[in-house]
Design an enzyme around this catalytic site. Structure first.
Site, short mmCIF file in Angstrom:
data_model
loop_
_atom_site.label_atom_id
_atom_site.label_comp_id
_atom_site.label_asym_id
_atom_site.label_seq_id
_atom_site.Cartn_x
_atom_site.Cartn_y
_atom_site.Cartn_z
N GLU A 103 1.04 -1.34 0.18
CA GLU A 103 0.09 -0.15 0.10
C GLU A 103 1.30 1.96 -0.04
OE1 GLU A 103 -3.74 2.37 2.46
OE2 GLU A 103 -2.91 -0.18 3.21
N GLU A 134 -9.89 6.04 0.09
CA GLU A 134 -9.18 4.43 -0.35
C GLU A 134 -9.39 4.24 -1.85
OE1 GLU A 134 -7.89 2.58 1.82
OE2 GLU A 134 -9.01 2.88 4.00
#
Length: 170
Positions: free
Chosen positions: A19, A136
């Site tokens: 990530e 997100e």
């Protein structure tokens, strides 16, 4: 701009994806779009660990107009997918920023699942003094979305949407 995680904190990980790396890539692209019209401060520009309190301190001391934290999501269920944007509960301006960014992303990625806009008591949303959101950009634990997020043009599209949402907010 806050590229989530970094350094010793990789964020969500799969066999193919970390990530912190994708978040930084998207944040750099957002900065490129915004720097024509705005002063952009990054909480990190390398693969370094920056604590949540330090991220907030950077934004607060700079008297930033907004705070945008960029992340990629993960879930135990590999079928979970989609885009969501969070703001702090009760923050009217945070909600306006959140809604603008979400709308611009979803306009550019109509095939992506809409998980909606939400409120959350995340540290960086709670401890910044300006309207703040956490984006997100899909789930790396969903095989299809992970594959899409590895395409530079998809990350660019997320960056364009985030930047356009910021512009729309202002």
């Amino acid at each position: 701009l806050d590229a989530g995680h970094g350094g010793k904190d990789p964020g969500a990980k799969t066999f193919l994806t970390v990530e912190k790396d994708m978040a930084l890539d998207i944040a750099f692209q957002v900065r490129e779009y915004l720097k024509r019209n705005h002063e952009v401060i990054m909480t990190r520009q390398t693969d370094e660990y920056v604590s949540l309190s330090e991220r907030c301190r950077i934004a607060n001391e700079a008297k930033a107009d907004i705070f945008v934290s960029i992340h990629l999501n993960a879930h135990d269920d590999p079928n979970v997918r989609g885009v969501e944007v969070f703001s702090f509960p009760g923050s009217v301006e945070g909600a306006k920023l959140r809604n603008a960014i979400y709308m611009e992303i979803m306009d550019r990625l109509p095939g992506w699942k809409q998980r909606g806009t939400k409120e959350a008591n995340f540290y960086v949303l709670r401890n910044t003094k300006m309207p703040a959101v956490l984006v997100e950009c899909g789930f790396i634990t969903n095989v299809e979305e992970e594959k899409e997020l590895h395409k530079p043009e998809i990350r660019q599209t997320f960056a364009e949407g985030i930047a356009a949402g910021i512009e729309a907010y202002f």
